[in-house]
Scaffold this active site. Structure first.
Site, mmCIF file in Angstrom:
data_model
loop_
_atom_site.group_PDB
_atom_site.id
_atom_site.type_symbol
_atom_site.label_atom_id
_atom_site.label_comp_id
_atom_site.label_asym_id
_atom_site.label_seq_id
_atom_site.Cartn_x
_atom_site.Cartn_y
_atom_site.Cartn_z
ATOM 1 N N ASN A 7 9.611 -0.806 5.792
ATOM 2 C CA ASN A 7 8.526 -1.984 6.484
ATOM 3 C C ASN A 7 8.720 -2.800 6.714
ATOM 4 O OD1 ASN A 7 5.763 -3.203 5.749
ATOM 5 N ND2 ASN A 7 5.357 -2.055 4.155
ATOM 6 N N ARG A 88 7.248 1.166 9.904
ATOM 7 C CA ARG A 88 6.431 0.680 9.240
ATOM 8 C C ARG A 88 5.607 -0.225 10.684
ATOM 9 N NH1 ARG A 88 2.525 -1.958 4.837
ATOM 10 N NH2 ARG A 88 0.268 -0.932 5.802
ATOM 11 N N HIS A 177 -4.437 1.499 6.882
ATOM 12 C CA HIS A 177 -3.884 2.238 5.738
ATOM 13 C C HIS A 177 -4.080 3.069 5.744
ATOM 14 C CE1 HIS A 177 -5.756 -0.968 2.433
ATOM 15 N NE2 HIS A 177 -4.430 -1.628 2.920
ATOM 16 N N HIS A 203 -7.755 3.637 -1.044
ATOM 17 C CA HIS A 203 -7.197 2.834 -1.742
ATOM 18 C C HIS A 203 -7.189 1.653 -1.931
ATOM 19 C CE1 HIS A 203 -2.966 1.539 -0.170
ATOM 20 N NE2 HIS A 203 -3.587 0.410 -0.334
ATOM 21 N N GLY A 205 -5.795 -1.714 -3.144
ATOM 22 C CA GLY A 205 -4.957 -2.308 -3.224
ATOM 23 C C GLY A 205 -5.357 -3.920 -3.491
ATOM 24 N N ARG A 236 -9.047 -11.772 0.850
ATOM 25 C CA ARG A 236 -10.033 -11.120 1.757
ATOM 26 C C ARG A 236 -11.786 -11.014 1.455
ATOM 27 N NH1 ARG A 236 -6.578 -7.141 3.932
ATOM 28 N NH2 ARG A 236 -4.520 -7.794 3.483
ATOM 29 N N GLU A 379 3.775 5.806 0.592
ATOM 30 C CA GLU A 379 3.350 5.543 2.104
ATOM 31 C C GLU A 379 4.818 6.382 3.099
ATOM 32 O OE1 GLU A 379 1.462 2.012 1.391
ATOM 33 O OE2 GLU A 379 0.435 2.362 3.576
HETATM 34 P P1 AMP Z 1 -1.084 -2.843 -3.922
HETATM 35 O O1 AMP Z 1 -1.306 -3.798 -2.931
HETATM 36 O O2 AMP Z 1 -1.155 -1.861 -3.952
HETATM 37 O O3 AMP Z 1 0.185 -3.104 -4.532
HETATM 38 O O4 AMP Z 1 -2.012 -3.510 -5.428
HETATM 39 C C1 AMP Z 1 -2.126 -4.638 -6.064
HETATM 40 C C2 AMP Z 1 -3.660 -4.887 -7.302
HETATM 41 O O5 AMP Z 1 -3.391 -3.879 -7.947
HETATM 42 C C3 AMP Z 1 -3.336 -6.368 -7.594
HETATM 43 O O6 AMP Z 1 -4.644 -6.307 -7.688
HETATM 44 C C4 AMP Z 1 -3.103 -6.334 -8.942
HETATM 45 O O7 AMP Z 1 -3.769 -6.580 -9.976
HETATM 46 C C5 AMP Z 1 -3.186 -4.374 -9.240
HETATM 47 N N1 AMP Z 1 -2.852 -4.304 -10.272
HETATM 48 C C6 AMP Z 1 -1.679 -3.414 -10.668
HETATM 49 N N2 AMP Z 1 -1.424 -3.286 -12.064
HETATM 50 C C7 AMP Z 1 -2.767 -3.088 -12.338
HETATM 51 C C8 AMP Z 1 -3.326 -3.220 -14.204
HETATM 52 N N3 AMP Z 1 -2.209 -2.192 -14.392
HETATM 53 N N4 AMP Z 1 -4.586 -3.044 -14.142
HETATM 54 C C9 AMP Z 1 -5.559 -3.676 -12.917
HETATM 55 N N5 AMP Z 1 -5.048 -3.285 -12.054
HETATM 56 C C10 AMP Z 1 -3.536 -3.770 -11.495
#
Ligand code: AMP
Length: 392
Positions: A7, A88, A177, A203, A205, A236, A379
């Protein structure tokens, strides 16, 4: 067969190497700050993590070091052992509804689509070129974020603007995604033991999207022409009244690039909370009774609920709701906040079962009308599977 999933970002290169079809991870890691001072890379092998600082002026150098490390760790004997590299690629437009083996035509189409993904598609091409130069015998495969969503019907992917903007300028919903939504929907079908399912995948994150998936095919998804549509995200805004953009330009005198920056980098959880884009910080703020964090979390959950309800109706019911990605897998608070608002549909959470982070789990109660799951996404594995199926 050894397959490498990569990626490439504008200054980074994440990788994961698999033995296929066993789906065993052999080694993984990330190169960061490529072309910037302080470049470094991290390798994870056999449960151990090694970080090295090394000057990296471009992706080709990162690839070259990666190959030396693969040989150094005895993951491969020679570069000929790597049969395929899965790349990716964010935007595949209407050209690709599945992953493809890369040739000159594919590269030129990825290039052409860079107008729709100016930060991502060019980085993908840089990764492909570096791979072609350093591992010339490997087959390169493009795995598109948009491909899984190409099954949407016109009434779901068109915006209600004059038709020529879609036919001539390709302005429509593409969704992103897709690799994650596909992985989770396949996994939930395995768990449910059938393919004739209606599934909603959240999804969530730092970037976030929801998809409605029927019989393994995407029916609708919340991201649009770009990844700034649908849900509220880390920075965003997601869905807003389109005229806010022209209002900001014409009435407030902002430049288009400034507006884009505000809506992509200063909005979302960060913009409302004024504290952070990271949901862990928002949760800490809520514990300290920070009213802006409380509001940000309420708005965040509300938008997810809106999409689940919309897709529940569009799918005419639902067998499973799945949470995935950083927040979906880890935020007990967010999952509870969302599911508690769906009580009117008979969807109920089991508080004990929801007390889980980063692990596959059923989290709904036995009398819930819809099963709710946490399904960690993968992924890179999905990319390796697609590449394996194309080259085997
Ligand atoms: P990603 O883009 O999938 O890597 O997700 C990142 C997001 O996951 C960020 O906002 C982090 O704060 C959240 N995240 C990771 N671990 C935790 C946790 N233990 N509790 C709450 N949010 C989390």
């Amino acid at each position: 067969m050894k397959i490498l999933s990569v990626n490439a970002g504008s200054s980074s290169l994440k990788f994961q190497m698999y033995e296929m079809p066993e789906e065993k991870v052999l080694i993984s890691g990330v190169f960061e700050r490529i072309g910037i001072n302080g470049s470094m890379y991290t390798i994870k092998y056999n449960g151990e993590k090694v970080v090295k600082e090394v000057p990296l002026s471009n992706h080709k150098e990162a690839f070259s070091i990666l190959m030396d490390e693969l040989i150094g760790y005895n993951v491969v004997e020679s570069l000929n052992d790597i049969k395929a590299v899965a790349h990716r690629i964010v935007q595949g437009g209407t050209y690709y509804s599945d992953s493809v083996i890369i040739d000159e035509d594919v590269i030129s189409k990825i290039n052409e689509l860079s107008v729709l993904a100016p930060l991502h598609n060019p980085a993908g091409i840089i990764g492909i070129k570096a791979s072609e130069e350093i591992i010339p015998d490997a087959v390169n495969v493009a795995v598109f974020d948009t491909a899984f969503h190409q099954t949407m019907e016109e009434e779901d992917y068109l915006y209600a603007i004059p038709r020529k903007y879609e036919s001539e300028y390709k302005i429509r919903r593409y969704g992103m995604h897709g690799t994650s939504h596909k992985y989770v929907s396949e996994r939930i079908n395995e768990i449910l033991g059938r393919n004739d399912t209606k599934v909603i995948v959240c999804h969530i994150g730092n970037g976030a999207s929801v998809s409605a998936i029927k019989n393994g095919k995407c029916v609708n998804t919340s991201m649009g022409l770009t990844p700034n549509a649908g849900l509220i995200m880390g920075t965003r805004c997601g869905d807003i009244d389109a005229t806010i953009v022209t209002y900001m330009i014409e009435t407030l005198g902002l430049r288009a690039s400034e507006v884009e920056n505000i809506l992509n980098k200063e909005s979302g959880l960060l913009g409302i909370s004024g504290v952070s884009s990271d949901s862990r910080d928002i949760e800490d703020g809520i514990k300290n009774n920070d009213q802006n964090c409380i509001l940000a979390q309420k708005m965040y959950e509300r938008r997810i609920v809106d999409y689940i309800a919309k897709y529940y109706v569009e799918l005419e019911g639902c067998d499973a709701i799945c949470f995935t990605a950083g927040i979906g897998e880890n935020s007990i608070m967010t999952r509870k906040g969302v599911i508690d608002k769906l009580g009117v549909l008979g969807i109920k959470l089991d508080i004990e079962r929801n007390n889980v982070r980063g692990k596959e789990a059923l989290i709904s109660s036995d009398d819930s009308s819809v099963r709710v799951y946490v399904i960690p996404t993968d992924e890179e594995l999905m990319m390796a599977r697609d590449a394996y199926n194309l080259v085997k």
